[in-house]
Structure formats: structure tokens, C-alpha cells
Design a protein around this motif. Structure first.
Motif, short mmCIF file in Angstrom:
data_model
loop_
_atom_site.label_atom_id
_atom_site.label_comp_id
_atom_site.label_asym_id
_atom_site.label_seq_id
_atom_site.Cartn_x
_atom_site.Cartn_y
_atom_site.Cartn_z
N LEU A 69 0.83 -1.21 0.00
CA LEU A 69 0.00 0.00 0.00
C LEU A 69 0.86 1.26 0.00
N TYR A 70 1.94 1.20 0.77
CA TYR A 70 2.86 2.33 0.81
C TYR A 70 3.45 2.60 -0.58
N CYS A 71 3.86 1.55 -1.26
CA CYS A 71 4.42 1.71 -2.60
C CYS A 71 3.39 2.26 -3.58
N GLU B 270 5.08 11.99 -2.44
CA GLU B 270 6.26 11.63 -1.65
C GLU B 270 5.90 11.38 -0.20
N LYS B 271 4.95 12.19 0.32
CA LYS B 271 4.53 12.06 1.71
C LYS B 271 3.16 11.40 1.75
N THR B 272 3.08 10.31 2.51
CA THR B 272 1.83 9.57 2.57
C THR B 272 1.65 8.96 3.96
N ALA B 273 0.42 8.91 4.41
CA ALA B 273 0.12 8.35 5.73
C ALA B 273 0.44 6.85 5.79
N SER B 274 0.42 6.20 4.64
CA SER B 274 0.68 4.77 4.61
C SER B 274 2.14 4.44 4.95
N GLU B 275 3.04 5.42 4.84
CA GLU B 275 4.44 5.19 5.19
C GLU B 275 4.56 4.85 6.67
N GLN B 276 3.95 5.65 7.53
CA GLN B 276 4.03 5.41 8.97
C GLN B 276 3.37 4.10 9.34
N LYS C 190 19.24 11.10 -7.46
CA LYS C 190 17.81 11.11 -7.75
C LYS C 190 17.07 11.94 -6.70
N SER C 191 15.84 12.28 -7.00
CA SER C 191 15.01 13.02 -6.03
C SER C 191 14.64 12.10 -4.87
N ILE C 192 14.30 12.69 -3.74
CA ILE C 192 13.88 11.92 -2.57
C ILE C 192 12.70 11.01 -2.94
N LYS D 204 12.73 6.96 -2.65
CA LYS D 204 11.76 6.28 -1.79
C LYS D 204 11.02 5.21 -2.57
N ARG D 205 10.64 5.53 -3.80
CA ARG D 205 9.92 4.55 -4.61
C ARG D 205 10.80 3.35 -4.94
N ASP D 206 12.04 3.62 -5.30
CA ASP D 206 12.95 2.51 -5.62
C ASP D 206 13.13 1.59 -4.41
N ARG D 207 13.35 2.19 -3.26
CA ARG D 207 13.54 1.38 -2.05
C ARG D 207 12.27 0.63 -1.68
#
Length: 201
Positions: A25-27, A34-40, A140-142, A146-149
Motif C-alpha cells: 500500500l505504501y508503494c 512523496e509524503k503519505t500516511a501509509s508510510e508510517q 535522484k530526487s527523494i 523512496k519509490r525505488d527502495r
């Protein structure tokens, strides 16, 4: 075995599935922002999964420790973690989109997922002179990093689910039933030897 360890293994298997779902879901959300609640939520689920693993890790016996701790190191290799190797796999997967079936133990599992999800600098740990591709990736941009990781974290999370299912099958009374092995004499000559295996590290 049945009421304590096997139940803990069942909980760990559940948590790994939830982790894989949270990372997915985070991906998906990273495709839009770039900023999403699903990250936390993904970070919190990693913590829950880690706690579930620590519970079963407290019992150093059976499938988790067999074959020189093979399954254990596949799930959690800390303190042996190759962050540069993980970075190289991130870059390789971002280019090919094809999972590497030969990823070594210290580039996968919970320790690698912790690095991918929590490491804040988003810059490669490799020597850029030795690995020039990592220097280019670090530019690359942040958002892109983040997407690659995250995409590589998806691969590792799915592998973690597979490993947890292997562990679950080994302890399940309907399958490997390692609890029975503790007392039937097939692996340990006596209850004392089985008890020592439960407590020795």
C-alpha cells in the motif's frame, strides 16, 4: 510447543503478511505523493513484525535454528547486514523489475527491510568510486529514491512471508509438528536433552 512456540510462530506468520500488505500500500501511494500516511503504517507494522519475531527467537530450538540457523538468518541476519549490497539490489531491481533469486541472507529479511524503510538519508552506503552507479542513484530526487527502495522492500516482504510460512509448516501440528519431535525421541534422546535445547543459545 503447541501452546507457546507454535502459537507464536502463527502470530509471526500473520504479522509478516500484514507487513507485506502495508508495504504494498505504501508503494502504491508513493506513485502519487512523496509524503503519505501509509508510510508510517508500514513502519509501525515492521515494528509489530519484529516484536513477533523476537518472541519466537527466545526459543532457540527446532526449525528456526536447524541447519546452522539457516532459517533464522534468512529472516533476521542482524548484526550481519550488507547495506551496500542492499543498495545495489535496489538499483538493479529499479532497472530490471526482475527479483534476484540469489539475494544473500544479509541483504534480505527484517534487517534489510528496516534499512529500506527507516534509513533517513536516502543515500547509498557504497563507495561511489567503487560503485559509480550508486553515486548516480543518490542524485535522484527523494521521491524517486523512496519509490525505488519501497519496490525492493516489496520483494523482500514477500520473501519474508514465504520464510514465515516455512517456519509455520514446520511447527504446525497438521504438518511438520515439531512439538511432537520434542518428546518422541526422534531428535532428542531424552526430555532433559530436549529441555536443554529449548534453553541453550
Amino acid at each position: 510447543g503447541v501452546n507457546v512456540i507454535a502459537e507464536g510462530v502463527d502470530e509471526f506468520a500473520l504479522q509478516t503478511k500484514l507487513l507485506s500488505q502495508r508495504v504494498e500500500l505504501y508503494c502504491e501511494d508513493l506513485q502519487w505523493s512523496e509524503k503519505t500516511a501509509s508510510e508510517q503504517k508500514a513502519l509501525n507494522q515492521w515494528k509489530s513484525t519484529m516484536l513477533a519475531f523476537h518472541y519466537i527467537e527466545a526459543f532457540p530450538v527446532g526449525p528456526l535454528s536447524d541447519n546452522r540457523n539457516w532459517l533464522h538468518t534468512q529472516i533476521y541476519s542482524w548484526p550481519y547486514i550488507d547495506t551496500c549490497g542492499i543498495d545495489l539490489e535496489v538499483i538493479r531491481y529499479s532497472r530490471s523489475g526482475v527479483p534476484n533469486k540469489k539475494i544473500v541472507y544479509n541483504q534480505k529479511g527484517l534487517a534489510a527491510l528496516e534499512y529500506l524503510l527507516f534509513e533517513p538519508k536516502l543515500s547509498s552506503q557504497c563507495n561511489p568510486r567503487a560503485y559509480p552507479q550508486t553515486a548516480k542513484w543518490s542524485e535522484k530526487s527523494i521521491w524517486e529514491k523512496k519509490r525505488d527502495r519501497c519496490h525492493f522492500a516489496q520483494v523482500l516482504a514477500k520473501d519474508l512471508v514465504d520464510k514465515s510460512q516455512n517456519l509455520l509448516a514446520a511447527w504446525s501440528p497438521e504438518q511438520g509438528n515439531f512439538s511432537k519431535t520434542l518428546i518422541d525421541g526422534s531428535k532428542f534422546k531424552s526430555i532433559k536433552e530436549a529441555t536443554n535445547a529449548l534453553t541453550d543459545t
